[in-house]
Design a protein around this motif. Structure first.
Motif, PDB file in Angstrom:
ATOM      1  N   ALA A 131      10.053 -27.968 -49.359  1.00 34.07           N
ATOM      2  CA  ALA A 131      10.522 -26.681 -49.873  1.00 34.07           C
ATOM      3  C   ALA A 131      10.205 -25.563 -48.889  1.00 34.07           C
ATOM      4  O   ALA A 131      11.043 -24.697 -48.610  1.00 34.07           O
ATOM      5  N   ASP A 132       9.008 -25.571 -48.360  1.00 36.05           N
ATOM      6  CA  ASP A 132       8.625 -24.553 -47.384  1.00 36.05           C
ATOM      7  C   ASP A 132       9.487 -24.634 -46.125  1.00 36.05           C
ATOM      8  O   ASP A 132       9.853 -23.608 -45.535  1.00 36.05           O
ATOM      9  N   ALA A 133       9.800 -25.845 -45.714  1.00 33.09           N
ATOM     10  CA  ALA A 133      10.557 -26.031 -44.471  1.00 33.09           C
ATOM     11  C   ALA A 133      12.015 -25.634 -44.615  1.00 33.09           C
ATOM     12  O   ALA A 133      12.634 -25.153 -43.658  1.00 33.09           O
ATOM     13  N   VAL A 134      12.593 -25.811 -45.803  1.00 30.76           N
ATOM     14  CA  VAL A 134      14.035 -25.582 -45.965  1.00 30.76           C
ATOM     15  C   VAL A 134      14.358 -24.141 -46.337  1.00 30.76           C
ATOM     16  O   VAL A 134      15.508 -23.697 -46.180  1.00 30.76           O
ATOM     17  N   THR A 135      13.375 -23.389 -46.811  1.00 30.75           N
ATOM     18  CA  THR A 135      13.634 -22.043 -47.333  1.00 30.75           C
ATOM     19  C   THR A 135      14.341 -21.145 -46.330  1.00 30.75           C
ATOM     20  O   THR A 135      15.224 -20.356 -46.682  1.00 30.75           O
TER      21      THR A 135
ATOM     22  N   VAL B 248      20.150 -27.583 -50.493  1.00 30.01           N
ATOM     23  CA  VAL B 248      19.390 -27.780 -51.715  1.00 30.01           C
ATOM     24  C   VAL B 248      18.614 -29.088 -51.625  1.00 30.01           C
ATOM     25  O   VAL B 248      19.122 -30.095 -51.115  1.00 30.01           O
ATOM     26  N   VAL B 249      17.369 -29.051 -52.094  1.00 28.85           N
ATOM     27  CA  VAL B 249      16.513 -30.237 -52.164  1.00 28.85           C
ATOM     28  C   VAL B 249      16.306 -30.570 -53.637  1.00 28.85           C
ATOM     29  O   VAL B 249      15.893 -29.697 -54.419  1.00 28.85           O
TER      30      VAL B 249
ATOM     31  N   LEU C 244      12.827 -33.603 -41.778  1.00 30.66           N
ATOM     32  CA  LEU C 244      13.794 -33.878 -42.840  1.00 30.66           C
ATOM     33  C   LEU C 244      14.686 -32.674 -43.093  1.00 30.66           C
ATOM     34  O   LEU C 244      15.920 -32.800 -43.196  1.00 30.66           O
ATOM     35  N   ALA C 245      14.087 -31.490 -43.187  1.00 33.13           N
ATOM     36  CA  ALA C 245      14.873 -30.284 -43.446  1.00 33.13           C
ATOM     37  C   ALA C 245      15.911 -30.051 -42.353  1.00 33.13           C
ATOM     38  O   ALA C 245      17.068 -29.716 -42.629  1.00 33.13           O
ATOM     39  N   ALA C 246      15.514 -30.263 -41.116  1.00 38.63           N
ATOM     40  CA  ALA C 246      16.460 -30.076 -40.013  1.00 38.63           C
ATOM     41  C   ALA C 246      17.559 -31.134 -40.031  1.00 38.63           C
ATOM     42  O   ALA C 246      18.720 -30.846 -39.724  1.00 38.63           O
TER      43      ALA C 246
ATOM     44  N   ALA D 111      14.047 -26.919 -54.153  1.00 35.91           N
ATOM     45  CA  ALA D 111      14.176 -25.693 -53.352  1.00 35.91           C
ATOM     46  C   ALA D 111      15.612 -25.526 -52.897  1.00 35.91           C
ATOM     47  O   ALA D 111      16.381 -26.501 -52.824  1.00 35.91           O
ATOM     48  N   HIS D 112      15.955 -24.302 -52.586  1.00 35.43           N
ATOM     49  CA  HIS D 112      17.217 -23.975 -51.940  1.00 35.43           C
ATOM     50  C   HIS D 112      16.930 -23.427 -50.541  1.00 35.43           C
ATOM     51  O   HIS D 112      15.859 -22.864 -50.292  1.00 35.43           O
TER      52      HIS D 112
END
Length: 480
Positions: free
Chosen positions: A282-286, A331-332, A251-253, A319-320
């Motif tokens: 949040a961990d993945a997008v940081t 941003v999530v 999802l983050a990617a 998260a950002h």
């Protein structure tokens, strides 16, 4: 630079003169013209990628891939033309004994005439001057007048020059492809009596305005617009238990790909409450940085769109992404399914850029109530396990999307015979696709010849040609 009314009239007159040549040209000629465009764009790749990167800041690697996709589309449609099934050739032989007596009927699809194509900002090659709309319109046998996007004017002009020279060298008629610039020229293009159909990729507001212009003409024309899509994703608890970290990384990617400027970006993601998925995302997008957006207008609209979402009392910032020197920071956000069901107009508004909204749900009823508030989309994605009973959820997703995915993420659209890139309103203004072989259907119309002498039939409807082409005769499908 703005195209004047007088210049548009000149382009339209040339397109009108070229239309009969394109419509009646042998498949071999039309395919050769399409391949000539592909070859010319490939040959100019270094030059046009440099221009595109300067104007869009999408990066040379991404842009080179897009050139390859664009030339691949042109070559795909050359093959579609040669294969011939798109014509839907159909014959019913005369039968005096039928009740009532039946005449001989021969049916085919033929080009509608000159087509207007509106370029998109986020794909300066694949949805621009020589993009899928242009390729499919030309393949159908129609000249094209392209409205350049203001986000990449120099690239549009240079691509149009390359295309015009390639078509001339390949023997295509003058007037096969032209370029206009400016908002007023675009409005005038849709209203011009020579234009018989239009293809558009862009914003809901801009597309709706042009759609209304097309419908309000003295002779209304079809307007095929791709307008907006939030592309919902549903994830089950079992899927998170089985592969939660992988799903979060995917999802983050996906929502940050191209700085969130893909029309298939997963904008809303339904997740079971209390599964820990928010923290995994949040961990993945940081560590993922954003970057500059395509135009000043998009750059200004992104923070305003995020602010409109976070102004809702149900929305929190999860998260950002990483800090970035310029442009948009990923941003999530998160909210609840009940809030979405009650305030869909606010919470399901598309925000173009690197943002996604996680929607927590409590059970199937809560999920389905929120899903019913989702309007038409290009895609819908379902991540579930074999143990999940998702039939009711799948039915809701099917009603709201043109493409349903069961693995992976929706960003990235394969250009193939079976692809569909469209969906119920407001994703698109029609049920037709703008990507893949059947995109050609938008720019064709049926015509039937009754008891026509063979010498007056179009060559492809004569028995000699039918022996070499897919067709249906008296209800029986025949393949060469």
């Amino acid at each position: 630079m703005t195209t004047t009314t007088e210049q548009l009239d000149v382009f339209a007159a040339a397109a009108a003169a070229a239309a009969p040549v394109w419509r009646t040209a042998p498949a071999s000629d039309r395919a050769a013209w399409l391949r000539a465009l592909a070859d010319a764009l490939d040959a100019a790749s270094d030059e046009v990628v440099e221009i595109a990167d300067r104007e869009t800041r999408l990066g040379a690697g991404r842009l080179r891939g897009e050139v390859a996709r664009t030339t691949g589309q042109l070559r795909l449609f050359a093959g579609v033309v040669e294969q011939g099934s798109y014509l839907e050739l159909t014959v019913d032989d005369a039968d005096a004994a039928a009740t009532p007596p039946r005449p001989e009927l021969r049916r085919m699809l033929t080009g509608v005439g000159p087509v207007a194509v509106f370029s998109a900002s986020n794909f300066p090659f694949a949805f621009s001057v020589l993009g899928g709309d242009t390729a499919s319109a030309l393949a159908a046998g129609n000249p094209v007048i392209v409205k350049a996007h203001s986000g990449h004017p120099e690239l549009s002009r240079r691509t149009a020059e390359i295309a015009a020279a390639a078509l001339e060298a390949a023997g295509a008629p003058a007037g096969s492809l032209a370029l206009v610039e400016g908002r007023e020229a675009g409005n005038a293009l849709v209203r011009h009596p020579v234009i018989q159909a239009a293809g558009f990729t862009g914003s809901l507001s801009g597309g709706r305005a042009l759609f209304d212009l097309a419908a309000s003409r003295p002779d209304p024309i079809p307007f095929y617009g791709e307008l907006g899509s939030i592309n919902p994703v549903v994830i089950t608890a079992a899927a998170i238990d089985a592969r939660g970290a992988q799903l979060a990384e995917g999802l983050a990617a996906s929502f940050t790909l191209g700085v969130g400027q893909f029309c298939t970006k997963p904008g809303v993601v339904f997740v079971p409450r209390g599964t820990g998925f928010e923290q995994a995302v949040a961990d993945a997008v940081t560590g993922i940085a954003g970057g500059p957006l395509l135009t000043d207008r998009i750059t200004e609209a992104f923070p305003a769109g995020v602010d409109a979402l976070t102004a809702d009392p149900s929305v929190t910032v999860v998260a950002h992404g990483a800090e970035t020197a310029e442009g948009a920071r990923p941003v999530v956000l998160a909210t609840d399914a009940a809030a979405v069901a009650d305030r869909a107009d606010t919470l399901l508004e598309e925000c173009f850029g690197p943002v996604t909204l996680l929607i927590r749900y409590d059970g199937e009823e809560d999920l389905h109530r929120a899903l019913r508030a989702v309007q038409g989309c290009l895609t819908a994605t379902l991540h579930a396990e074999d143990t999940d009973d998702v039939s009711a959820t799948l039915a809701l997703l099917q009603d709201r999307a043109g493409r349903v995915l069961f693995a992976g993420w929706p960003t990235g659209v394969a250009v193939t015979w079976s692809q569909h890139h469209g969906g119920p309103w407001p994703a698109t203004t029609s049920l037709h696709t703008s990507v893949g072989a059947t995109a050609i259907r938008r720019f064709l119309r049926p015509i039937v010849f009754q008891d026509a002498p063979e010498r007056l039939l179009p060559p492809v409807l004569r028995d000699e040609a039918l022996a070499t082409l897919p067709h249906r005769r008296n209800g029986v499908l025949t393949l060469p």
